[in-house]
Design an enzyme around this catalytic site. Sequence first.
Site, PDB file in Angstrom:
ATOM      1  N   HIS A   1      16.391   3.272 -38.549  1.00 28.97           N
ATOM      2  CA  HIS A   1      16.642   2.852 -39.930  1.00 28.97           C
ATOM      3  C   HIS A   1      16.532   1.351 -40.125  1.00 28.97           C
ATOM      4  CE1 HIS A   1      19.117   6.375 -38.727  1.00 28.97           C
ATOM      5  NE2 HIS A   1      18.493   6.897 -39.750  1.00 28.97           N
TER       6      HIS A   1
ATOM      7  N   CYS B   1      11.655   1.948 -37.399  1.00 33.85           N
ATOM      8  CA  CYS B   1      10.342   2.543 -37.680  1.00 33.85           C
ATOM      9  C   CYS B   1       9.409   1.468 -38.241  1.00 33.85           C
ATOM     10  CB  CYS B   1      10.476   3.680 -38.688  1.00 33.85           C
ATOM     11  SG  CYS B   1       8.863   4.363 -39.112  1.00 33.85           S
TER      12      CYS B   1
ATOM     13  N   HIS C   1      22.772   3.800 -47.885  1.00 28.84           N
ATOM     14  CA  HIS C   1      21.979   4.291 -46.754  1.00 28.84           C
ATOM     15  C   HIS C   1      21.724   3.141 -45.775  1.00 28.84           C
ATOM     16  CE1 HIS C   1      18.656   6.002 -44.443  1.00 28.84           C
ATOM     17  NE2 HIS C   1      19.066   7.186 -44.877  1.00 28.84           N
TER      18      HIS C   1
ATOM     19  N   GLU D   1      19.244   2.348 -44.005  1.00 32.33           N
ATOM     20  CA  GLU D   1      17.940   1.680 -44.176  1.00 32.33           C
ATOM     21  C   GLU D   1      18.013   0.641 -45.299  1.00 32.33           C
ATOM     22  OE1 GLU D   1      14.436   4.192 -44.825  1.00 32.33           O
ATOM     23  OE2 GLU D   1      13.558   2.533 -45.956  1.00 32.33           O
TER      24      GLU D   1
ATOM     25  N   THR E   1      12.107   4.309 -47.661  1.00 32.04           N
ATOM     26  CA  THR E   1      10.963   5.130 -47.234  1.00 32.04           C
ATOM     27  C   THR E   1      11.166   6.629 -47.424  1.00 32.04           C
ATOM     28  OG1 THR E   1      11.910   5.184 -45.028  1.00 32.04           O
ATOM     29  CG2 THR E   1      10.202   3.534 -45.440  1.00 32.04           C
TER      30      THR E   1
ATOM     31  N   CYS F   1       6.465   6.487 -47.064  1.00 30.58           N
ATOM     32  CA  CYS F   1       6.160   7.086 -45.767  1.00 30.58           C
ATOM     33  C   CYS F   1       5.302   8.351 -45.862  1.00 30.58           C
ATOM     34  CB  CYS F   1       7.479   7.396 -45.088  1.00 30.58           C
ATOM     35  SG  CYS F   1       7.258   8.473 -43.701  1.00 30.58           S
TER      36      CYS F   1
ATOM     37  N   SER G   1      20.787  13.112 -43.368  1.00 31.64           N
ATOM     38  CA  SER G   1      19.353  12.792 -43.346  1.00 31.64           C
ATOM     39  C   SER G   1      18.812  12.809 -44.772  1.00 31.64           C
ATOM     40  CB  SER G   1      18.629  13.830 -42.477  1.00 31.64           C
ATOM     41  OG  SER G   1      17.258  13.841 -42.766  1.00 31.64           O
TER      42      SER G   1
END
Length: 309
Positions: free
Chosen positions: A74, A96, A124, A126, A164, A194, A222
Amino acid sequence: MKVILAQPRGFCAGVVRAVDTVEQALEQFGAPVYVRHEIVHNQHVVEDLRAKGARFVEDLNEVPANAVTIFSAHGVGKEVENNAHQRGLKVLDATCPLVTKVHNQGRQYAARGYQVILIGEPDHPEVIGTLGQIPSPVVVVQTEAQVATLEFSQDTPLAYITQTTLSVDDTHAVVDALKRRYPQIIGPDTRDICYAVQNRQTAVRELSQCVDVVLVIGSPQSANSVTLRDIAAETGIPSYLIADGSAVHSEWLNDQSTIGITAGASTPEAMVSDVLNALSRIAPLQIENLPGREEHVHFRLPDGLITRQ
Ligand code: SF4
Protein backbone atom coordinates in the site's frame (compact mmCIF):
# COMPACT_ATOMS: atom_id res chain seq x y z
CA MET A 1 -24.70 -27.07 -8.87
CA LYS A 2 -23.14 -25.02 -11.63
CA VAL A 3 -20.20 -22.76 -10.73
CA ILE A 4 -18.76 -20.13 -13.05
CA LEU A 5 -15.33 -18.69 -12.23
CA ALA A 6 -14.52 -15.14 -13.31
CA GLN A 7 -11.30 -14.43 -15.19
CA PRO A 8 -9.07 -12.75 -14.25
CA ARG A 9 -9.44 -13.14 -10.49
CA GLY A 10 -7.16 -13.21 -7.46
CA PHE A 11 -3.54 -12.13 -7.19
CA CYS A 12 -2.40 -9.13 -9.22
CA ALA A 13 1.24 -8.41 -10.11
CA GLY A 14 1.64 -5.99 -7.18
CA VAL A 15 0.49 -8.59 -4.67
CA VAL A 16 2.66 -11.33 -6.21
CA ARG A 17 5.64 -8.99 -5.88
CA ALA A 18 4.83 -8.05 -2.28
CA VAL A 19 4.36 -11.65 -1.13
CA ASP A 20 7.48 -12.77 -3.03
CA THR A 21 9.41 -9.95 -1.35
CA VAL A 22 8.58 -11.27 2.12
CA GLU A 23 9.28 -14.88 1.15
CA GLN A 24 12.59 -14.01 -0.52
CA ALA A 25 13.59 -11.83 2.45
CA LEU A 26 12.92 -14.72 4.84
CA GLU A 27 15.00 -17.01 2.64
CA GLN A 28 17.88 -14.59 2.07
CA PHE A 29 18.10 -12.91 5.50
CA GLY A 30 16.42 -15.48 7.76
CA ALA A 31 13.55 -15.00 10.20
CA PRO A 32 12.34 -12.76 11.58
CA VAL A 33 11.71 -10.07 9.02
CA TYR A 34 9.44 -7.19 9.94
CA VAL A 35 6.59 -5.97 7.76
CA ARG A 36 5.02 -2.60 8.32
CA HIS A 37 1.26 -3.13 8.10
CA GLU A 38 -0.29 -6.27 6.60
CA ILE A 39 1.75 -6.92 3.46
CA VAL A 40 -1.55 -7.18 1.56
CA HIS A 41 -5.08 -7.10 2.97
CA ASN A 42 -5.68 -10.83 3.24
CA GLN A 43 -5.68 -12.68 6.53
CA HIS A 44 -4.65 -16.02 4.98
CA VAL A 45 -1.62 -14.49 3.26
CA VAL A 46 -0.63 -12.73 6.48
CA GLU A 47 -1.05 -15.85 8.63
CA ASP A 48 0.95 -17.95 6.17
CA LEU A 49 3.84 -15.46 6.18
CA ARG A 50 3.64 -15.09 9.96
CA ALA A 51 4.05 -18.86 10.30
CA LYS A 52 7.19 -18.61 8.14
CA GLY A 53 8.72 -15.95 10.39
CA ALA A 54 7.35 -12.57 9.28
CA ARG A 55 6.36 -10.16 12.04
CA PHE A 56 3.72 -7.56 11.25
CA VAL A 57 3.86 -4.18 12.99
CA GLU A 58 1.93 -0.94 12.58
CA ASP A 59 4.68 1.27 14.00
CA LEU A 60 8.35 1.17 12.98
CA ASN A 61 9.31 1.76 16.62
CA GLU A 62 8.34 -1.88 17.22
CA VAL A 63 11.14 -2.96 14.84
CA PRO A 64 14.53 -3.71 16.49
CA ALA A 65 17.63 -1.84 15.27
CA ASN A 66 19.19 -3.18 12.05
CA ALA A 67 16.26 -5.50 11.34
CA VAL A 68 15.04 -6.24 7.82
CA THR A 69 11.89 -4.15 7.34
CA ILE A 70 9.43 -4.42 4.47
CA PHE A 71 6.95 -1.71 3.50
CA SER A 72 3.60 -3.16 2.44
CA ALA A 73 2.14 -2.98 -1.08
CA HIS A 74 0.00 0.00 0.00
CA GLY A 75 3.00 2.31 0.34
CA VAL A 76 4.12 4.66 3.12
CA GLY A 77 4.63 8.37 3.61
CA LYS A 78 8.01 10.14 3.62
CA GLU A 79 7.96 10.34 7.41
CA VAL A 80 7.99 6.54 7.65
CA GLU A 81 10.78 6.30 5.05
CA ASN A 82 12.84 8.89 6.95
CA ASN A 83 12.23 7.20 10.29
CA ALA A 84 13.43 3.87 8.87
CA HIS A 85 16.50 5.55 7.39
CA GLN A 86 17.37 7.33 10.66
CA ARG A 87 17.01 4.07 12.59
CA GLY A 88 19.33 2.28 10.16
CA LEU A 89 16.73 -0.35 9.26
CA LYS A 90 17.39 -2.45 6.18
CA VAL A 91 14.35 -1.54 4.09
CA LEU A 92 12.81 -3.54 1.26
CA ASP A 93 10.09 -1.44 -0.32
CA ALA A 94 7.23 -3.64 -1.55
CA THR A 95 5.06 -0.63 -2.42
CA CYS A 96 3.26 -1.58 -5.64
CA PRO A 97 4.89 0.26 -8.56
CA LEU A 98 1.42 1.46 -9.59
CA VAL A 99 1.01 3.11 -6.18
CA THR A 100 4.49 4.64 -6.53
CA LYS A 101 3.34 6.02 -9.88
CA VAL A 102 0.47 7.83 -8.10
CA HIS A 103 2.96 9.21 -5.55
CA ASN A 104 5.09 10.54 -8.40
CA GLN A 105 2.10 12.09 -10.17
CA GLY A 106 1.02 13.84 -6.96
CA ARG A 107 4.52 15.17 -6.23
CA GLN A 108 4.89 16.44 -9.80
CA TYR A 109 1.56 18.29 -9.72
CA ALA A 110 2.43 19.82 -6.35
CA ALA A 111 5.87 20.90 -7.62
CA ARG A 112 4.21 22.63 -10.59
CA GLY A 113 2.03 24.65 -8.18
CA TYR A 114 -1.21 22.69 -8.45
CA GLN A 115 -3.50 22.08 -5.50
CA VAL A 116 -3.77 18.30 -5.49
CA ILE A 117 -7.12 16.54 -4.91
CA LEU A 118 -6.84 12.83 -4.09
CA ILE A 119 -9.90 10.72 -4.92
CA GLY A 120 -9.93 7.92 -2.36
CA GLU A 121 -10.97 6.54 1.02
CA PRO A 122 -9.50 8.84 3.69
CA ASP A 123 -8.63 6.04 6.14
CA HIS A 124 -7.14 3.60 3.64
CA PRO A 125 -3.39 2.99 4.18
CA GLU A 126 -2.68 3.70 0.50
CA VAL A 127 -4.31 7.12 0.79
CA ILE A 128 -2.48 7.86 4.06
CA GLY A 129 0.82 6.88 2.40
CA THR A 130 0.10 9.00 -0.68
CA LEU A 131 -0.75 12.03 1.48
CA GLY A 132 2.58 11.52 3.23
CA GLN A 133 4.47 11.50 -0.08
CA ILE A 134 3.23 14.91 -1.27
CA PRO A 135 4.91 17.84 0.48
CA SER A 136 1.97 20.27 0.17
CA PRO A 137 -1.56 19.93 1.62
CA VAL A 138 -3.81 17.55 -0.32
CA VAL A 139 -7.60 17.41 -0.17
CA VAL A 140 -9.22 13.93 -0.17
CA VAL A 141 -12.64 13.45 -1.76
CA GLN A 142 -14.48 10.16 -2.02
CA THR A 143 -17.91 11.04 -3.46
CA GLU A 144 -19.62 13.36 -5.93
CA ALA A 145 -21.42 14.97 -2.97
CA GLN A 146 -18.07 15.90 -1.41
CA VAL A 147 -17.01 17.60 -4.64
CA ALA A 148 -19.95 19.99 -4.17
CA THR A 149 -18.52 21.07 -0.79
CA LEU A 150 -15.09 22.09 -2.12
CA GLU A 151 -14.35 25.77 -1.74
CA PHE A 152 -11.63 26.39 -4.33
CA SER A 153 -12.05 29.37 -6.63
CA GLN A 154 -12.41 28.95 -10.38
CA ASP A 155 -8.86 30.17 -10.96
CA THR A 156 -7.13 27.82 -8.49
CA PRO A 157 -4.81 25.49 -10.40
CA LEU A 158 -6.18 22.04 -9.51
CA ALA A 159 -5.01 18.51 -10.28
CA TYR A 160 -6.51 15.20 -9.22
CA ILE A 161 -4.97 11.79 -8.59
CA THR A 162 -6.71 8.58 -7.54
CA GLN A 163 -6.36 5.67 -5.15
CA THR A 164 -5.58 2.61 -7.27
CA THR A 165 -8.24 0.21 -5.98
CA LEU A 166 -11.51 2.14 -6.31
CA SER A 167 -14.50 1.37 -8.50
CA VAL A 168 -13.65 2.59 -11.99
CA ASP A 169 -17.23 3.81 -12.54
CA ASP A 170 -17.44 5.63 -9.19
CA THR A 171 -14.07 7.25 -9.85
CA HIS A 172 -15.20 8.41 -13.30
CA ALA A 173 -18.29 9.93 -11.67
CA VAL A 174 -16.17 11.86 -9.15
CA VAL A 175 -13.75 13.00 -11.88
CA ASP A 176 -16.69 14.16 -14.03
CA ALA A 177 -18.12 16.07 -11.05
CA LEU A 178 -14.72 17.72 -10.50
CA LYS A 179 -14.50 18.67 -14.19
CA ARG A 180 -18.01 20.15 -14.19
CA ARG A 181 -17.25 22.21 -11.08
CA TYR A 182 -13.66 23.10 -12.03
CA PRO A 183 -13.17 22.91 -15.82
CA GLN A 184 -9.53 23.93 -15.34
CA ILE A 185 -8.70 20.76 -13.36
CA ILE A 186 -6.12 18.40 -14.83
CA GLY A 187 -5.32 14.80 -14.01
CA PRO A 188 -3.98 11.54 -15.36
CA ASP A 189 -5.94 9.43 -17.81
CA THR A 190 -8.35 7.39 -15.66
CA ARG A 191 -7.37 4.36 -17.70
CA ASP A 192 -4.30 4.76 -15.50
CA ILE A 193 -6.25 3.23 -12.58
CA CYS A 194 -4.68 -0.11 -11.83
CA TYR A 195 -5.08 -2.59 -14.71
CA ALA A 196 -5.83 -5.46 -12.29
CA VAL A 197 -8.60 -3.54 -10.56
CA GLN A 198 -10.20 -2.65 -13.91
CA ASN A 199 -9.95 -6.20 -15.25
CA ARG A 200 -11.47 -7.77 -12.12
CA GLN A 201 -14.30 -5.24 -12.13
CA THR A 202 -15.08 -5.89 -15.82
CA ALA A 203 -14.98 -9.63 -15.16
CA VAL A 204 -17.35 -9.53 -12.16
CA ARG A 205 -19.79 -7.38 -14.12
CA GLU A 206 -19.85 -9.96 -16.92
CA LEU A 207 -20.08 -12.80 -14.39
CA SER A 208 -23.10 -11.16 -12.75
CA GLN A 209 -25.00 -11.37 -16.06
CA CYS A 210 -24.98 -15.17 -16.12
CA VAL A 211 -25.28 -16.35 -12.49
CA ASP A 212 -27.87 -16.29 -9.67
CA VAL A 213 -25.52 -15.41 -6.83
CA VAL A 214 -21.95 -14.05 -6.65
CA LEU A 215 -19.36 -15.01 -4.05
CA VAL A 216 -16.42 -12.61 -3.89
CA ILE A 217 -13.53 -14.16 -1.99
CA GLY A 218 -11.51 -11.58 -0.10
CA SER A 219 -11.06 -9.68 3.12
CA PRO A 220 -13.42 -6.90 4.29
CA GLN A 221 -10.24 -4.77 4.64
CA SER A 222 -9.45 -5.25 0.95
CA ALA A 223 -10.84 -2.19 -0.88
CA ASN A 224 -10.80 -3.88 -4.27
CA SER A 225 -12.62 -6.98 -2.93
CA VAL A 226 -15.34 -4.84 -1.34
CA THR A 227 -15.74 -3.00 -4.65
CA LEU A 228 -16.15 -6.31 -6.53
CA ARG A 229 -18.97 -7.30 -4.16
CA ASP A 230 -20.59 -3.85 -4.57
CA ILE A 231 -20.44 -4.06 -8.38
CA ALA A 232 -22.08 -7.50 -8.36
CA ALA A 233 -24.74 -6.28 -5.91
CA GLU A 234 -25.50 -3.26 -8.12
CA THR A 235 -26.60 -5.67 -10.85
CA GLY A 236 -29.37 -6.81 -8.49
CA ILE A 237 -28.26 -10.34 -7.61
CA PRO A 238 -27.32 -11.53 -4.11
CA SER A 239 -23.60 -10.98 -3.60
CA TYR A 240 -21.47 -11.99 -0.66
CA LEU A 241 -17.90 -11.17 0.39
CA ILE A 242 -16.38 -14.20 2.10
CA ALA A 243 -12.88 -14.92 3.38
CA ASP A 244 -12.85 -18.67 2.64
CA GLY A 245 -14.96 -21.82 2.43
CA SER A 246 -15.91 -21.72 6.12
CA ALA A 247 -18.03 -18.62 5.39
CA VAL A 248 -20.22 -20.31 2.77
CA HIS A 249 -23.86 -20.53 3.93
CA SER A 250 -25.87 -23.25 2.25
CA GLU A 251 -29.06 -21.16 2.62
CA TRP A 252 -27.59 -18.68 0.10
CA LEU A 253 -27.60 -21.44 -2.49
CA ASN A 254 -29.77 -24.23 -3.72
CA ASP A 255 -28.93 -26.97 -6.13
CA GLN A 256 -30.66 -25.13 -8.97
CA SER A 257 -28.41 -22.08 -8.57
CA THR A 258 -25.63 -21.00 -10.80
CA ILE A 259 -22.93 -19.63 -8.52
CA GLY A 260 -20.45 -17.02 -9.74
CA ILE A 261 -17.09 -16.83 -8.02
CA THR A 262 -14.38 -14.24 -8.17
CA ALA A 263 -11.55 -13.18 -5.87
CA GLY A 264 -9.97 -9.87 -4.93
CA ALA A 265 -6.46 -8.91 -6.02
CA SER A 266 -5.03 -9.96 -2.64
CA THR A 267 -6.78 -13.34 -2.45
CA PRO A 268 -4.70 -16.49 -3.05
CA GLU A 269 -6.09 -19.06 -5.50
CA ALA A 270 -6.00 -21.59 -2.63
CA MET A 271 -8.98 -19.75 -1.15
CA VAL A 272 -10.92 -20.27 -4.40
CA SER A 273 -10.19 -24.01 -4.10
CA ASP A 274 -11.28 -23.85 -0.45
CA VAL A 275 -14.62 -22.32 -1.42
CA LEU A 276 -15.09 -24.87 -4.23
CA ASN A 277 -14.46 -27.65 -1.70
CA ALA A 278 -17.06 -26.14 0.64
CA LEU A 279 -19.59 -25.92 -2.21
CA SER A 280 -18.89 -29.50 -3.29
CA ARG A 281 -19.92 -30.65 0.19
CA ILE A 282 -23.37 -29.11 -0.48
CA ALA A 283 -23.87 -30.55 -3.98
CA PRO A 284 -21.84 -32.02 -6.86
CA LEU A 285 -20.26 -29.20 -8.90
CA GLN A 286 -20.07 -28.50 -12.59
CA ILE A 287 -17.32 -25.85 -12.94
CA GLU A 288 -16.84 -23.49 -15.90
CA ASN A 289 -14.43 -20.62 -16.50
CA LEU A 290 -15.78 -17.40 -17.98
CA PRO A 291 -13.41 -16.23 -20.72
CA GLY A 292 -11.70 -12.98 -19.74
CA ARG A 293 -8.73 -10.74 -20.37
CA GLU A 294 -5.33 -12.37 -20.02
CA GLU A 295 -2.80 -10.59 -17.83
CA HIS A 296 0.94 -10.64 -18.45
CA VAL A 297 2.06 -7.92 -16.02
CA HIS A 298 5.13 -8.66 -13.93
CA PHE A 299 7.01 -6.34 -11.57
CA ARG A 300 10.62 -6.99 -10.63
CA LEU A 301 11.44 -7.44 -6.95
CA PRO A 302 12.56 -4.39 -4.95
CA ASP A 303 16.19 -3.34 -4.64
CA GLY A 304 17.99 -5.08 -1.80
CA LEU A 305 17.05 -8.65 -2.75
CA ILE A 306 19.12 -10.98 -4.87
CA THR A 307 16.84 -11.68 -7.81
CA ARG A 308 16.73 -15.18 -9.27
CA GLN A 309 14.58 -14.75 -12.34
FE1 SF4 B 1 -0.77 -2.81 -7.49
FE2 SF4 B 1 -3.16 -2.85 -8.62
FE3 SF4 B 1 -2.37 -4.93 -7.27
FE4 SF4 B 1 -2.97 -2.67 -5.98
S1 SF4 B 1 -4.38 -3.97 -7.12
S2 SF4 B 1 -1.18 -3.98 -5.61
S3 SF4 B 1 -2.25 -1.15 -7.47
S4 SF4 B 1 -1.39 -4.15 -9.17
